[in-house]
Write a protein that holds these residues in place. Sequence first.
Motif, mmCIF file in Angstrom:
data_model
loop_
_atom_site.group_PDB
_atom_site.id
_atom_site.type_symbol
_atom_site.label_atom_id
_atom_site.label_comp_id
_atom_site.label_asym_id
_atom_site.label_seq_id
_atom_site.Cartn_x
_atom_site.Cartn_y
_atom_site.Cartn_z
ATOM 1 N N GLU A 85 0.882 -1.170 0.000
ATOM 2 C CA GLU A 85 0.000 0.000 0.000
ATOM 3 C C GLU A 85 0.914 1.212 0.000
ATOM 4 O O GLU A 85 1.879 1.270 0.770
ATOM 5 C CB GLU A 85 -0.879 0.016 1.246
ATOM 6 C CG GLU A 85 -1.956 -1.040 1.233
ATOM 7 C CD GLU A 85 -2.809 -1.023 2.487
ATOM 8 O OE1 GLU A 85 -2.508 -0.249 3.427
ATOM 9 O OE2 GLU A 85 -3.764 -1.793 2.529
ATOM 10 N N TYR A 86 0.614 2.150 -0.898
ATOM 11 C CA TYR A 86 1.400 3.374 -0.998
ATOM 12 C C TYR A 86 0.493 4.554 -0.711
ATOM 13 O O TYR A 86 -0.505 4.767 -1.393
ATOM 14 C CB TYR A 86 2.029 3.498 -2.387
ATOM 15 C CG TYR A 86 2.751 4.803 -2.606
ATOM 16 C CD1 TYR A 86 3.839 5.154 -1.816
ATOM 17 C CD2 TYR A 86 2.340 5.685 -3.593
ATOM 18 C CE1 TYR A 86 4.510 6.349 -2.008
ATOM 19 C CE2 TYR A 86 2.994 6.890 -3.798
ATOM 20 C CZ TYR A 86 4.073 7.217 -3.000
ATOM 21 O OH TYR A 86 4.735 8.403 -3.186
ATOM 22 N N GLY A 91 3.770 9.474 1.603
ATOM 23 C CA GLY A 91 4.892 8.820 0.931
ATOM 24 C C GLY A 91 5.262 7.500 1.571
ATOM 25 O O GLY A 91 6.286 6.912 1.240
ATOM 26 N N GLU A 92 4.412 6.994 2.483
ATOM 27 C CA GLU A 92 4.722 5.755 3.187
ATOM 28 C C GLU A 92 4.278 4.525 2.403
ATOM 29 O O GLU A 92 3.215 4.513 1.785
ATOM 30 C CB GLU A 92 4.075 5.742 4.571
ATOM 31 C CG GLU A 92 4.765 6.655 5.547
ATOM 32 C CD GLU A 92 4.262 6.467 6.964
ATOM 33 O OE1 GLU A 92 3.108 6.019 7.163
ATOM 34 O OE2 GLU A 92 5.037 6.779 7.883
ATOM 35 N N ILE A 93 5.108 3.509 2.501
ATOM 36 C CA ILE A 93 4.860 2.247 1.810
ATOM 37 C C ILE A 93 4.831 1.146 2.868
ATOM 38 O O ILE A 93 5.717 1.071 3.718
ATOM 39 C CB ILE A 93 5.984 1.958 0.794
ATOM 40 C CG1 ILE A 93 6.046 3.086 -0.231
ATOM 41 C CG2 ILE A 93 5.792 0.608 0.138
ATOM 42 C CD1 ILE A 93 7.322 3.119 -1.034
ATOM 43 N N THR A 94 3.808 0.313 2.797
ATOM 44 C CA THR A 94 3.699 -0.823 3.712
ATOM 45 C C THR A 94 3.355 -2.074 2.927
ATOM 46 O O THR A 94 2.704 -2.005 1.876
ATOM 47 C CB THR A 94 2.601 -0.612 4.775
ATOM 48 O OG1 THR A 94 1.377 -0.323 4.111
ATOM 49 C CG2 THR A 94 2.942 0.512 5.726
ATOM 50 N N LEU A 95 3.795 -3.198 3.437
ATOM 51 C CA LEU A 95 3.430 -4.475 2.843
ATOM 52 C C LEU A 95 2.012 -4.835 3.256
ATOM 53 O O LEU A 95 1.566 -4.490 4.347
ATOM 54 C CB LEU A 95 4.362 -5.577 3.341
ATOM 55 C CG LEU A 95 5.766 -5.629 2.771
ATOM 56 C CD1 LEU A 95 6.570 -6.724 3.469
ATOM 57 C CD2 LEU A 95 5.748 -5.872 1.277
ATOM 58 N N THR A 96 1.329 -5.543 2.391
ATOM 59 C CA THR A 96 0.035 -6.113 2.746
ATOM 60 C C THR A 96 0.266 -7.582 3.087
ATOM 61 O O THR A 96 1.360 -8.122 2.883
ATOM 62 C CB THR A 96 -0.964 -6.008 1.576
ATOM 63 O OG1 THR A 96 -0.516 -6.848 0.512
ATOM 64 C CG2 THR A 96 -1.115 -4.570 1.099
ATOM 65 N N ASP A 97 -0.768 -8.226 3.571
ATOM 66 C CA ASP A 97 -0.665 -9.656 3.871
ATOM 67 C C ASP A 97 -0.411 -10.466 2.595
ATOM 68 O O ASP A 97 0.134 -11.559 2.647
ATOM 69 C CB ASP A 97 -1.944 -10.165 4.543
ATOM 70 C CG ASP A 97 -2.063 -9.670 5.969
ATOM 71 O OD1 ASP A 97 -1.023 -9.326 6.560
ATOM 72 O OD2 ASP A 97 -3.193 -9.620 6.483
#
Length: 169
Positions: A85-86, A91-97
């Motif tokens: 998810e961006y 400007g943060e990026i995180t992984l999804t499941d």
Amino acid sequence: MSNVPDEELSQDTLFSLLSNPRRRFVLQYLNRVDTPVTLQELSVETAAWENETDAENLTDQQRKRVQVSLYQTHIPALEDAEIIEYDSDSGEITLTDRADDLNVYLHGDIEEEDRRWAMYYLALAVTGVVVYAASTLIAGVGEFWTTVIGLIWILGLAGLAVVHYLEEK
């Protein structure tokens, strides 16, 4: 990590996403930090990795080239596949499941569950060897009891394998 979508990614999509070394590094880095990162931070880490140098030794051109590539190509591809998810505002990026689908191919991760089963097998093997060796060395324990102990160990191993198979099914 966020919720995983209902439909699975096709193997072609998985391999396409992993075909690029830069995307593989991005995924490995995001897995390692396990917290949201900014596009800028990710760009610096990726550029440092690609140029085999420390972040402080990067030129502005090296950082910018990677940042543009991530922003225009790789982040959208991973976002479209719902791997990350961006947040364009922060400007943060995180992984999804869903990133877990790639991890198997990404670095051959041995899942925690697999490690647990490996420890069960190891414990059974070590216990069996110690008990069997002790029974053969102790005076007074005849061949009959040594054989019984060996059979019990073999049945324990077979039982563990059956339970493992049924749990994985």
